[in-house]
Design a protein around this motif. Structure first.
Motif, mmCIF file in Angstrom:
data_model
loop_
_atom_site.group_PDB
_atom_site.id
_atom_site.type_symbol
_atom_site.label_atom_id
_atom_site.label_comp_id
_atom_site.label_asym_id
_atom_site.label_seq_id
_atom_site.Cartn_x
_atom_site.Cartn_y
_atom_site.Cartn_z
ATOM 1 N N SER A 210 68.400 -9.699 -57.487
ATOM 2 C CA SER A 210 68.436 -10.760 -57.991
ATOM 3 C C SER A 210 70.276 -11.251 -57.267
ATOM 4 O O SER A 210 69.581 -12.263 -56.963
ATOM 5 C CB SER A 210 67.707 -11.552 -59.375
ATOM 6 O OG SER A 210 66.232 -10.965 -59.505
ATOM 7 N N THR A 211 70.192 -10.574 -58.926
ATOM 8 C CA THR A 211 72.594 -10.825 -58.401
ATOM 9 C C THR A 211 72.643 -10.411 -56.870
ATOM 10 O O THR A 211 73.366 -11.874 -56.452
ATOM 11 C CB THR A 211 73.360 -9.736 -58.872
ATOM 12 O OG1 THR A 211 72.317 -10.290 -60.354
ATOM 13 C CG2 THR A 211 74.552 -10.250 -59.640
ATOM 14 N N ARG A 212 72.328 -9.693 -55.883
ATOM 15 C CA ARG A 212 72.428 -9.523 -54.937
ATOM 16 C C ARG A 212 71.670 -11.052 -53.554
ATOM 17 O O ARG A 212 72.930 -10.971 -53.128
ATOM 18 C CB ARG A 212 72.153 -8.163 -54.315
ATOM 19 C CG ARG A 212 73.121 -7.004 -55.177
ATOM 20 C CD ARG A 212 72.283 -5.248 -54.689
ATOM 21 N NE ARG A 212 72.703 -5.530 -53.180
ATOM 22 C CZ ARG A 212 71.974 -4.312 -52.951
ATOM 23 N NH1 ARG A 212 71.418 -3.868 -53.463
ATOM 24 N NH2 ARG A 212 72.211 -4.225 -51.626
ATOM 25 N N ILE A 213 70.758 -10.340 -54.545
ATOM 26 C CA ILE A 213 69.692 -12.213 -52.829
ATOM 27 C C ILE A 213 71.057 -13.477 -53.720
ATOM 28 O O ILE A 213 71.494 -13.899 -52.135
ATOM 29 C CB ILE A 213 68.986 -12.263 -53.923
ATOM 30 C CG1 ILE A 213 67.783 -10.891 -53.159
ATOM 31 C CG2 ILE A 213 68.577 -13.370 -53.144
ATOM 32 C CD1 ILE A 213 66.352 -11.420 -53.644
ATOM 33 N N LEU A 214 71.325 -13.878 -54.494
ATOM 34 C CA LEU A 214 71.854 -14.902 -55.412
ATOM 35 C C LEU A 214 73.449 -14.527 -55.038
ATOM 36 O O LEU A 214 73.764 -15.850 -53.281
ATOM 37 C CB LEU A 214 72.333 -15.077 -56.356
ATOM 38 C CG LEU A 214 72.648 -16.519 -57.615
ATOM 39 C CD1 LEU A 214 71.585 -17.481 -56.882
ATOM 40 C CD2 LEU A 214 72.965 -15.986 -58.618
#
Length: 232
Positions: A210-214
């Motif tokens: 999720s952090t990478r996608i954000l």
């Protein structure tokens, strides 16, 4: 017997102009108009067939219609002191009502049925003022080219990032499916403890994804702002 006058209307009437530089193919357009109520056969001939490509070089012009003939001069070393001696001839004749073979009609045509018009060719180089104008416009053209190159790179980067986001989503989906399968296989209390550990690991992976996608979404936003400024 004198030949009949040309029934076709030629534009231009007497001269085909070709403007250099002659380092590439230069095209002049010859418009042939048939104002009569009969179909007219035509042929375009030149004294320098190796120097020109003519399309179409023959055909039929229906009554009351026109045909545009493209005369393409091939590249050559231009000598301003050499005058062009090239000439073109447009030959025509009224098409027989029962015509089936156009080549046969030309072979069987009588001299008194043929009409022709002749045009000469002239070569011109751009004026010095035009050259100066072209040079002054060069920096601007170069600038536009650089901007286009930057936009292209950004668009390619966006495409790559989109593919990366899609890959991360697929990876995240696969991890969730694997976790669900492991949960269904847990049947004992000891396995329940192991499942908790797996869920914790999965949560950490989900959080990382999720952090990478954000981060990618934020990067998309920045790139969009850059593209917007370039478009303005």
């Amino acid at each position: 017997m004198a030949r009949p006058e040309q029934v076709l209307v030629l534009e231009p009437q007497h001269e085909l102009k070709f403007r250099g530089p002659f380092t590439d193919v230069i095209t002049a357009t010859l418009k042939l108009t048939n104002p009569t109520d009969r179909n007219v056969c035509f042929k375009v001939k030149t004294t320098a067939p190796r120097r020109y490509c003519v399309r179409p070089n023959s055909g039929i012009i229906d009554a009351g219609t026109s045909v545009n003939v493209s005369v393409m001069l091939q590249p050559f070393d231009y000598d301003p002191n050499e005058k062009s001696k090239h000439k073109f001839m447009v030959q025509s004749m009224l098409a027989p009502y029962d015509m089936t073979d156009m080549e046969g009609v030309w072979k069987e045509a009588k001299p008194e049925e043929l009409m022709d018009s002749k045009l000469r060719c002239t070569f011109e180089m751009p004026l010095e003022n035009d050259k100066t104008s072209d040079h002054s416009a060069l920096p601007k053209s170069t600038s536009v080219s650089l901007d286009d190159g930057e936009v292209k790179k950004i668009m390619e980067e966006c495409k790559r990032l989109q593919m990366e986001v899609q890959r991360l989503r697929e990876e995240n989906k696969q991890i969730r499916e694997d976790d669900g399968l492991r949960k269904r296989k847990v049947t004992s209390l000891g396995a329940s403890h192991s499942s908790s550990s797996t869920m914790a690991t999965s949560a950490m992976r989900d959080e990382g994804l999720s952090t990478r996608i954000l981060a990618l979404c934020v990067l998309f936003f920045v790139i969009g702002v850059i593209i917007g400024k370039l478009a303005l």
